[in-house]
Design a protein around this motif. Structure first.
Motif, PDB file in Angstrom:
ATOM      1  N   VAL A 167     -19.953 -36.529  -6.122  1.00 49.86           N
ATOM      2  CA  VAL A 167     -20.725 -36.673  -4.319  1.00 49.86           C
ATOM      3  C   VAL A 167     -20.170 -35.251  -3.512  1.00 49.86           C
ATOM      4  O   VAL A 167     -21.770 -36.245  -2.824  1.00 49.86           O
ATOM      5  CB  VAL A 167     -19.580 -37.551  -4.176  1.00 49.86           C
ATOM      6  N   PHE A 168     -19.617 -34.689  -3.993  1.00 48.19           N
ATOM      7  CA  PHE A 168     -20.024 -33.322  -2.914  1.00 48.19           C
ATOM      8  C   PHE A 168     -21.651 -32.757  -3.582  1.00 48.19           C
ATOM      9  O   PHE A 168     -21.964 -32.834  -3.070  1.00 48.19           O
ATOM     10  CB  PHE A 168     -19.668 -31.814  -3.660  1.00 48.19           C
ATOM     11  N   VAL A 169     -22.238 -33.117  -4.405  1.00 44.78           N
ATOM     12  CA  VAL A 169     -23.438 -31.976  -4.818  1.00 44.78           C
ATOM     13  C   VAL A 169     -24.855 -33.755  -5.163  1.00 44.78           C
ATOM     14  O   VAL A 169     -25.277 -32.793  -5.148  1.00 44.78           O
ATOM     15  CB  VAL A 169     -23.429 -31.508  -6.224  1.00 44.78           C
ATOM     16  N   ALA A 170     -24.148 -34.547  -4.207  1.00 44.72           N
ATOM     17  CA  ALA A 170     -25.448 -35.464  -4.415  1.00 44.72           C
ATOM     18  C   ALA A 170     -26.440 -34.995  -3.436  1.00 44.72           C
ATOM     19  O   ALA A 170     -26.298 -34.473  -2.215  1.00 44.72           O
ATOM     20  CB  ALA A 170     -24.703 -37.042  -3.184  1.00 44.72           C
ATOM     21  N   ASP A 227     -27.653 -41.136   1.034  1.00 46.47           N
ATOM     22  CA  ASP A 227     -27.698 -42.646   0.339  1.00 46.47           C
ATOM     23  C   ASP A 227     -27.138 -42.478  -1.291  1.00 46.47           C
ATOM     24  O   ASP A 227     -26.039 -43.068  -1.519  1.00 46.47           O
ATOM     25  CB  ASP A 227     -29.070 -42.930   0.132  1.00 46.47           C
ATOM     26  N   THR A 228     -27.460 -41.076  -1.804  1.00 47.59           N
ATOM     27  CA  THR A 228     -26.968 -41.123  -3.189  1.00 47.59           C
ATOM     28  C   THR A 228     -25.249 -41.003  -3.069  1.00 47.59           C
ATOM     29  O   THR A 228     -24.733 -41.222  -3.760  1.00 47.59           O
ATOM     30  CB  THR A 228     -27.585 -40.204  -3.486  1.00 47.59           C
ATOM     31  N   ALA A 229     -24.685 -40.096  -2.670  1.00 43.21           N
ATOM     32  CA  ALA A 229     -23.680 -40.180  -1.926  1.00 43.21           C
ATOM     33  C   ALA A 229     -22.710 -41.235  -1.860  1.00 43.21           C
ATOM     34  O   ALA A 229     -21.604 -41.392  -2.553  1.00 43.21           O
ATOM     35  CB  ALA A 229     -23.296 -38.718  -0.788  1.00 43.21           C
ATOM     36  N   LEU A 286     -17.400 -39.008   5.078  1.00 39.32           N
ATOM     37  CA  LEU A 286     -19.990 -40.149   5.523  1.00 39.32           C
ATOM     38  C   LEU A 286     -19.356 -40.999   6.180  1.00 39.32           C
ATOM     39  O   LEU A 286     -20.825 -40.652   7.153  1.00 39.32           O
ATOM     40  CB  LEU A 286     -19.777 -40.172   3.431  1.00 39.32           C
ATOM     41  N   VAL A 287     -18.237 -41.886   6.699  1.00 37.84           N
ATOM     42  CA  VAL A 287     -18.775 -42.492   6.985  1.00 37.84           C
ATOM     43  C   VAL A 287     -18.818 -42.024   9.135  1.00 37.84           C
ATOM     44  O   VAL A 287     -19.512 -41.843   9.993  1.00 37.84           O
ATOM     45  CB  VAL A 287     -16.946 -43.658   7.751  1.00 37.84           C
ATOM     46  N   GLU A 288     -18.499 -40.584   9.335  1.00 38.30           N
ATOM     47  CA  GLU A 288     -18.417 -39.838  10.355  1.00 38.30           C
ATOM     48  C   GLU A 288     -19.623 -39.200  10.668  1.00 38.30           C
ATOM     49  O   GLU A 288     -19.643 -38.526  10.939  1.00 38.30           O
ATOM     50  CB  GLU A 288     -16.796 -39.050  10.754  1.00 38.30           C
ATOM     51  N   ARG A 324     -21.157 -35.628   6.266  1.00 35.87           N
ATOM     52  CA  ARG A 324     -21.499 -35.425   4.673  1.00 35.87           C
ATOM     53  C   ARG A 324     -21.859 -33.162   4.426  1.00 35.87           C
ATOM     54  O   ARG A 324     -20.934 -32.869   3.343  1.00 35.87           O
ATOM     55  CB  ARG A 324     -22.688 -36.182   3.876  1.00 35.87           C
ATOM     56  N   GLU A 325     -21.986 -32.804   4.827  1.00 30.49           N
ATOM     57  CA  GLU A 325     -22.815 -31.551   5.629  1.00 30.49           C
ATOM     58  C   GLU A 325     -22.039 -30.312   5.337  1.00 30.49           C
ATOM     59  O   GLU A 325     -21.954 -28.969   5.296  1.00 30.49           O
ATOM     60  CB  GLU A 325     -23.286 -30.943   6.541  1.00 30.49           C
ATOM     61  N   ARG A 326     -20.391 -30.908   5.787  1.00 23.32           N
ATOM     62  CA  ARG A 326     -19.084 -30.133   5.613  1.00 23.32           C
ATOM     63  C   ARG A 326     -18.246 -30.571   4.057  1.00 23.32           C
ATOM     64  O   ARG A 326     -18.107 -29.630   3.307  1.00 23.32           O
ATOM     65  CB  ARG A 326     -18.081 -31.172   6.473  1.00 23.32           C
ATOM     66  N   LEU A 327     -19.179 -30.910   2.969  1.00 16.52           N
ATOM     67  CA  LEU A 327     -18.774 -31.372   1.488  1.00 16.52           C
ATOM     68  C   LEU A 327     -20.006 -29.734   1.082  1.00 16.52           C
ATOM     69  O   LEU A 327     -21.133 -30.331   0.707  1.00 16.52           O
ATOM     70  CB  LEU A 327     -18.548 -32.074   1.246  1.00 16.52           C
TER      71      LEU A 327
END
Length: 182
Positions: A69-72, A76-78, A130-132, A135-138
């Motif tokens: 999930v982190f490196v997706a 959409d993949t995450a 992800l909802v917020e 994702r770029e924070r991962l």
């Protein structure tokens, strides 16, 4: 994005879990059931009784799924990876107050294994990220010899190293020395 205490705790737990992987470059951090018990104590994971070899195996598999999930490569993949994980997890939200923590939500079902517990609580925390649309924070550490992951909680999303005291300092010193040689 201001993170609630629950989210900060769950995100720190999932980051630490992922960083126990040999893929993180520091060897296997969960070699034994005792290592797993230490992880549970370190992260004050409640509701966990006896741990065995099956728990160790399940948590290692979950660790790999979280890392994906982190490196997706994209959102959409995450989302797909996280939905698959959450779809296999019994989730039963309940309010809890324990170990000096104020009232918070647990998502794991009563009697859940450690892997289910982590999948539910940490998976829901990642779902909120992800909802917020955060994702770029991962992230994965930008140091060339480090593969640790982290969650960038800085206001301006500018953090690039897993730890400013180790990787960040080392990279800044290397850049300084390179400038001095030039």
């Amino acid at each position: 994005m201001p993170f609630s205490h629950d989210m900060v705790h769950s995100l720190a737990t999932v980051v630490d879990l992922i960083n126990t992987s040999p893929a993180a470059g520091t060897g296997e951090g969960l070699e034994s059931v005792e290592d797993l018990r230490a992880f549970v104590r370190r992260h004050v994971i409640s509701g966990v009784e006896d741990l065995g070899a099956d728990d160790l195996s399940d948590v290692r598999a979950l660790r790999d799924a979280f890392h994906e999930v982190f490196v997706a490569p994209d959102r959409d993949t995450a989302v797909s990876l996280l939905n698959t994980m959450l779809g296999r997890t019994r989730i039963t939200p309940s309010l809890a107050e324990h170990d000096g923590f104020s009232l918070h939500v647990h998502y794991f079902a009563p009697g859940a294994s450690l892997a289910e517990h982590l999948a539910a609580d940490c998976g829901v925390a990642l779902a909120h990220v992800l909802v917020e649309d955060e994702r770029e924070r991962l992230r994965t550490c930008a140091a060339p010899d480090c593969s640790h992951v982290f969650v960038d909680e800085s206001r301006n999303r500018s953090r690039v190293y897993c730890d400013s005291r180790t990787c960040g300092n080392r990279m800044h010193v290397a850049a300084y020395r390179a400038r001095r040689r030039a």
